[in-house]
Design a protein around this motif. Sequence first.
Motif, mmCIF file in Angstrom:
data_model
loop_
_atom_site.group_PDB
_atom_site.id
_atom_site.type_symbol
_atom_site.label_atom_id
_atom_site.label_comp_id
_atom_site.label_asym_id
_atom_site.label_seq_id
_atom_site.Cartn_x
_atom_site.Cartn_y
_atom_site.Cartn_z
ATOM 1 N N ARG A 248 -5.784 -6.409 -1.740
ATOM 2 C CA ARG A 248 -7.080 -6.359 -1.055
ATOM 3 C C ARG A 248 -8.219 -6.317 -2.074
ATOM 4 N NH1 ARG A 248 -7.168 -1.343 2.115
ATOM 5 N NH2 ARG A 248 -5.413 -0.633 0.860
ATOM 6 N N GLU B 154 0.815 -1.215 0.000
ATOM 7 C CA GLU B 154 0.000 0.000 0.000
ATOM 8 C C GLU B 154 0.848 1.264 0.000
ATOM 9 O OE1 GLU B 154 -2.321 3.355 1.550
ATOM 10 O OE2 GLU B 154 -0.635 2.344 2.567
ATOM 11 N N THR C 186 0.266 -4.562 4.848
ATOM 12 C CA THR C 186 -0.909 -3.991 4.196
ATOM 13 C C THR C 186 -0.634 -3.789 2.713
ATOM 14 O OG1 THR C 186 -1.487 -2.825 6.224
ATOM 15 C CG2 THR C 186 -2.543 -2.069 4.199
#
Length: 255
Positions: A94, A67, A105
């Motif tokens: 995601r 991310e 992430t």
Amino acid sequence: MYHAVGHRPAEAAYGLSVSPGAFAEQMDVLADRGFTPLTTAALGHAWRSAGALPRRPVLITFDDGYEGVHRHALPVLAKHGFAATLFVSTGWLRGAYEEGGAPDTMLDWDQVRELAAAGAEIGGHSHTHPQLDQLGDDRLWFETLRCKEIVTEELGARPVSFAYPYGYSSRRVRRTVRAAGFAQALAVGNALAARRQGPYALERVTVRRGTGIEEFERLVEGRAIGRAFARDRVLTKGYAMVRRGRQAGRALAGG
């Protein structure tokens, strides 16, 4: 070759991460020294067509799909007008195709689309980030083709560049990547890319959390690369022998 860009990445991603400040400083070095970043696709096209490359060409690549590439790297790239290539593991991102296992992430698909709209090339990096040379033929084909299918579905354009997870490949892996429709693929190798490596084994230099600005300057100028990565190369050769042994063992067991 970059991975995560962040202030406090997860432990599993830390060693191969860079801080936002370090990344910005490194991009300043490229700008100050007259480098011209281009995408992996553009490099491949220039080499195939015998076209001219820009002055002092360099690839800026990001593996996995963290991310922080959107949050921290994209504004810096935009500031300089730099092209880059992002290689995504589609099962780590995601969204609807997420299968878990990501070390930190990851990007979502809206962020990937924003990166693409800003000029970043989006390439494939397998679906679930396995060691491709350790897979059987069916799983190897799935990992390669599924990644391509998802990127195509999400972005409306087929990816043409691929990066091997962990940098590991073999003739069988490279044939599979080519058969899946990728036009070029990147390994690691910690050396400068050269035509003699062939379009499916182009090498890259790793940038890590511990890469200081003076070392970065030497790396991009092609100086002292062998010395900087001497330990890595010894470990890589040793582990390559282990992986080949494992693969041979599985082949015998399956036979």
